[in-house]
Motif scaffolding. Sequence first.
Motif, short mmCIF file in Angstrom:
data_model
loop_
_atom_site.label_atom_id
_atom_site.label_comp_id
_atom_site.label_asym_id
_atom_site.label_seq_id
_atom_site.Cartn_x
_atom_site.Cartn_y
_atom_site.Cartn_z
N THR A 219 61.83 -49.89 -16.96
CA THR A 219 63.10 -49.33 -17.43
C THR A 219 64.26 -50.18 -16.94
O THR A 219 64.23 -50.71 -15.84
N THR B 3 56.53 -47.06 -15.15
CA THR B 3 57.74 -46.57 -15.82
C THR B 3 58.99 -47.17 -15.18
O THR B 3 59.87 -47.67 -15.88
N ALA B 4 59.05 -47.10 -13.86
CA ALA B 4 60.22 -47.64 -13.15
C ALA B 4 60.35 -49.14 -13.36
O ALA B 4 61.45 -49.66 -13.55
N TYR C 265 67.45 -43.81 -14.26
CA TYR C 265 66.09 -43.40 -14.62
C TYR C 265 65.07 -44.08 -13.70
O TYR C 265 64.07 -43.48 -13.31
N LYS C 266 65.35 -45.33 -13.34
CA LYS C 266 64.47 -46.07 -12.44
C LYS C 266 64.40 -45.36 -11.08
O LYS C 266 63.32 -45.12 -10.55
N GLU D 80 49.27 -40.47 -11.21
CA GLU D 80 50.67 -40.20 -11.59
C GLU D 80 51.61 -41.19 -10.90
O GLU D 80 52.58 -41.65 -11.51
N GLN E 145 65.09 -42.24 -10.46
CA GLN E 145 64.43 -40.95 -10.65
C GLN E 145 62.91 -41.10 -10.64
O GLN E 145 62.21 -40.32 -9.99
N SER E 146 62.41 -42.11 -11.34
CA SER E 146 60.96 -42.36 -11.37
C SER E 146 60.44 -42.72 -9.99
O SER E 146 59.39 -42.23 -9.55
N LEU F 157 54.29 -43.68 -12.75
CA LEU F 157 55.71 -43.72 -12.37
C LEU F 157 56.15 -45.12 -11.95
O LEU F 157 57.27 -45.53 -12.25
N LYS G 135 60.46 -39.68 -7.67
CA LYS G 135 59.32 -38.79 -7.97
C LYS G 135 58.03 -39.39 -7.40
O LYS G 135 57.21 -38.66 -6.84
#
Length: 126
Positions: free
Chosen positions: A62, A58-59, A67-68, A51, A70-71, A55, A74
Amino acid sequence: MDIKNDIKTAEQTPLFQMTYKLYLSWYIRCSQLPKKDRFTIGQKTEVMLLEILVLLVTAYHTNDPIYKVQSLSKANTLLECLKITIRLAKDIKALEQKWYIDYQTRIQEMGKMLGGWISSTRKTNR
């Protein structure tokens, strides 16, 4: 001109590479855990590492700074949980001390890299 060399990917980042190598190492180590721990703490640790990789990708991809962050936040939370899970594996004697030290050292370095990425993303967002 080879276009592949011009394209940057998340896989090329040191943090991704470090997390990937940690997963590979844990995957091998997991098969050596006692059977009762392999399917609980072993698999949970594998899932957290996978995971974190998702993430990070994803970061990386983006453009939205919120959002970056947030990823990345997390991923940071999962890294903290990973630290605790590996300590727990050592404390229940499922993981040898030398591997615990190795993994904790890697996780600490990953935490520094992740913290730096979060900090720099927040600064550019202001």
